[in-house]
Design an enzyme around this catalytic site. Structure first.
Site, short mmCIF file in Angstrom:
data_model
loop_
_atom_site.label_atom_id
_atom_site.label_comp_id
_atom_site.label_asym_id
_atom_site.label_seq_id
_atom_site.Cartn_x
_atom_site.Cartn_y
_atom_site.Cartn_z
N CYS A 65 -5.17 -13.77 2.30
CA CYS A 65 -6.61 -13.94 2.56
C CYS A 65 -7.39 -13.39 1.37
CB CYS A 65 -7.00 -13.21 3.84
SG CYS A 65 -6.64 -11.44 3.78
N CYS A 109 -8.59 -11.90 -3.87
CA CYS A 109 -7.19 -11.49 -3.64
C CYS A 109 -6.23 -12.66 -3.72
CB CYS A 109 -7.06 -10.80 -2.30
SG CYS A 109 -8.01 -9.30 -2.30
N HIS A 126 -2.51 -2.43 -2.20
CA HIS A 126 -3.03 -3.78 -2.48
C HIS A 126 -3.94 -3.77 -3.70
CE1 HIS A 126 -4.95 -7.58 -2.09
NE2 HIS A 126 -5.99 -7.19 -1.38
C1 CAA Z 1 -10.09 -8.39 -1.63
C2 CAA Z 1 -9.77 -9.68 -1.00
O1 CAA Z 1 -10.08 -10.74 -1.61
C3 CAA Z 1 -9.13 -9.80 0.35
C4 CAA Z 1 -8.48 -8.58 0.94
O2 CAA Z 1 -7.34 -8.28 0.73
S1 CAA Z 1 -9.44 -7.64 1.93
C5 CAA Z 1 -8.88 -6.01 1.72
C6 CAA Z 1 -9.55 -5.40 0.56
N1 CAA Z 1 -9.31 -3.99 0.55
C7 CAA Z 1 -10.20 -3.13 1.08
O3 CAA Z 1 -11.22 -3.51 1.61
C8 CAA Z 1 -9.81 -1.69 0.97
C9 CAA Z 1 -10.06 -1.03 2.26
N2 CAA Z 1 -9.71 0.38 2.17
C10 CAA Z 1 -10.62 1.35 1.95
O4 CAA Z 1 -11.80 1.10 1.69
C11 CAA Z 1 -10.17 2.78 2.06
O5 CAA Z 1 -8.81 2.88 1.72
C12 CAA Z 1 -10.36 3.29 3.52
C13 CAA Z 1 -11.87 3.36 3.84
C14 CAA Z 1 -9.65 2.43 4.54
C15 CAA Z 1 -9.76 4.70 3.66
O6 CAA Z 1 -10.27 5.49 2.65
P1 CAA Z 1 -10.01 7.07 2.67
O7 CAA Z 1 -10.72 7.67 3.85
O8 CAA Z 1 -10.34 7.57 1.31
O9 CAA Z 1 -8.46 7.12 2.94
P2 CAA Z 1 -7.45 8.28 2.78
O10 CAA Z 1 -8.11 9.55 2.33
O11 CAA Z 1 -6.32 7.80 2.01
O12 CAA Z 1 -6.94 8.46 4.26
C16 CAA Z 1 -7.72 9.11 5.27
C17 CAA Z 1 -6.78 9.98 6.08
O13 CAA Z 1 -5.82 9.14 6.72
C18 CAA Z 1 -4.51 9.60 6.43
N3 CAA Z 1 -3.60 8.44 6.39
C19 CAA Z 1 -3.78 7.29 5.70
N4 CAA Z 1 -2.73 6.48 5.90
C20 CAA Z 1 -1.89 7.12 6.73
C21 CAA Z 1 -0.63 6.80 7.29
N5 CAA Z 1 -0.04 5.63 7.05
N6 CAA Z 1 -0.03 7.71 8.10
C22 CAA Z 1 -0.62 8.89 8.35
N7 CAA Z 1 -1.82 9.26 7.85
C23 CAA Z 1 -2.44 8.39 7.05
C24 CAA Z 1 -4.64 10.29 5.09
O14 CAA Z 1 -3.63 11.26 4.91
C25 CAA Z 1 -5.98 10.96 5.22
O15 CAA Z 1 -5.83 12.14 5.97
P3 CAA Z 1 -6.63 13.48 5.55
O16 CAA Z 1 -8.09 13.12 5.71
O17 CAA Z 1 -6.13 14.49 6.54
O18 CAA Z 1 -6.24 13.74 4.14
#
Ligand code: CAA
Length: 430
Positions: free
Chosen positions: A417, A96, A387
């Protein structure tokens, strides 16, 4: 022999950025490739800065996830853009940190007088993630390709067993620990006692700030519409702490289960690029610099042996960079801290306030102290915008430069990060 500019370095101007709206994975950009998206942001810069047919010093960029046919992704994107085909390009990658490192690479060349102007940026798509075949099948297919006779070819084909046919799908797990980035961060959040409420509050602030920035015309350098999108489609203007409190934890167990889909970044597709130049080039092209790229630092931590949290490297990089300039953590008007997870931002801020961490791990006499939270991610950040890994650095640098230009003077601290226990940070000023 002296360096190109007589041995001294030059100021590096940040002229402006472009990005496409970021899209949640497998949605609006499901059929867009990394090359499609990076070309679009390069052409966005061409349109904004009148760069049609212009030969720039270099374009640097990269993607965290890319297909093997994308080995020359940035050069191919340049060739697909309206920049002069004589513009060289380089692919680089630091998880990232990629986008910020690409900008840092271009800034270094400008500072040294090697080039006059260039572009740094990044792109990523988790919708079009490369899926590889199993190692055993891959080796047999190479053998098949090298077989000279029909008999040899048939022998290789006959050796393929059902068990050889497997897929290697990329995951966001750390190869050395097997834990995902979210699982790692859940442990760090527990170590720093970051509450669920504090994480949700940070996430809501991100959505509110980003929504306000669309309403007040701040996002006018977006390339829109792109594939039907006018704004980041992860943004929820109606986000609230009450709504977020209802979401189930997705990372960590027991007391560590404080991280949800709402306070973690979503998987996202998108691209961004930033135009940088010498002051002479900016003057000759009639462009007023938004800000100057002053310095950058990268740190790495030993998360493998549990000595530090996976995403804590920026906590180490910042004080090293501050020391070079005789600055304190409070000497900034804006703090752009990439919100990989709300708890990553909060753990970093808490670590800088902690006397024991600062003494024992950063070897400082006194803690770095607190920041004014009103100056943090004031136009929203990754929790709201999404992101797309390598594209985040460009979004943040362009945002910080615009903030400084609007304020007329000041300093911005940038922190990103990255996987592998690394962190890239930078200072912009005007
Ligand atoms: C990579 C690098 O070098 C360094 C970095 O940056 S580290 C970061 C790297 N990125 C990651 O690791 C990504 C992490 N994220 C993920 O793996 C996935 O997004 C996650 C596991 C967190 C969620 O996945 P998911 O379950 O498919 O999410 P999603 O379906 O969108 O949301 C689940 C529920 O929360 C709700 N929700 C999500 N955000 C919301 C919000 N802001 N407000 C209200 N509700 C919300 C959704 O509506 C959904 O509800 P329903 O089940 O009723 O539909």
């Amino acid at each position: 022999m002296t360096a190109p500019n007589g041995g001294s370095t030059r100021r590096v101007a940040v002229l402006g950025g472009n990005r496409i709206p970021f899209a949640r994975s497998n949605g609006a950009y499901a059929t867009a490739s990394n090359q499609d998206m990076f070309t679009a942001v390069l052409d966005g810069l061409v349109a904004r800065f009148g760069l049609e047919g212009e030969r720039l010093g270099e374009v640097a960029g990269g993607a965290v996830l890319k297909h093997s046919h994308d080995f020359n992704l940035v050069r191919e994107s340049v060739l697909g853009s309206r920049l002069a085909p004589e513009t060289p390009a380089v692919d680089l990658q630091q998880a990232c940190g990629t986008g910020l490192q690409a900008i840092n690479y271009i800034a270094g060349k400008i500072a040294l007088g090697q080039i006059e102007a260039g572009v740094g940026g990044g792109v990523d798509t988790t919708s079009d993630a490369p899926i590889a075949i199993s190692e055993r099948l891959r080796k047999k297919l190479i053998k098949l390709n090298n077989a000279r006779t029909m008999k040899d070819r048939l022998a290789v084909l006959a050796s393929i067993r059902p068990g050889d046919i497997g897929l290697a799908i990329p995951s966001n797990g750390e190869p050395r620990t097997g834990l995902s980035m979210g699982e790692h961060q859940a442990l760090t959040a527990l170590e720093w006692q970051i509450t669920r409420e504090a994480q949700d509050e940070l996430a809501v602030a991100s959505h509110q700030h980003l929504a306000a920035s669309y309403d007040d015309g701040w996002q006018d350098d977006l390339v829109t519409p792109y594939r039907g999108l006018e704004r980041d489609n992860n943004l929820r203007a109606d986000s609230s702490v009450e709504k977020l409190a209802k979401l189930k934890p997705v990372f960590g167990k027991g007391a560590a289960a404080t991280m949800t889909a709402g306070n973690s970044t979503p998987l996202t597709d998108g691209a961004s690029a930033v135009l940088l130049s010498s002051e002479d080039w900016a003057r000759e092209h009639g462009v007023e610099p938004l800000a100057y790229f002053v310095d950058s630092e990268v740190a790495a931590v030993d998360f493998v042996h549990g000595r530090e949290g996976l995403l804590m490297a920026p906590a180490y990089a910042v004080p090293r960079m501050l020391a070079r300039h005789g600055l304190t953590l409070q000497d900034f008007d804006f703090y752009e801290i990439h919100e990989a997870f709300a708890s990553q931002v909060l753990s970093t801020l808490k670590a800088w306030e902690d006397p024991v961490f600062c003494k024992e791990r950063l070897a400082l006499d006194a803690p770095l102290g607190s920041i004014d939270r009103a100056k943090l991610n004031v136009k929203g950040s990754s929790l709201a915008a999404g992101h797309p890994f390598a594209a985040t650095g460009g979004r943040i640098v362009a945002n910080a430069a615009k903030l400084l230009a609007q304020r007329g003077e000041g300093r911005a601290l940038i922190s990103v990060c990255a996987a592998g226990g690394q962190g890239v940070v930078a200072i912009l000023e005007r």
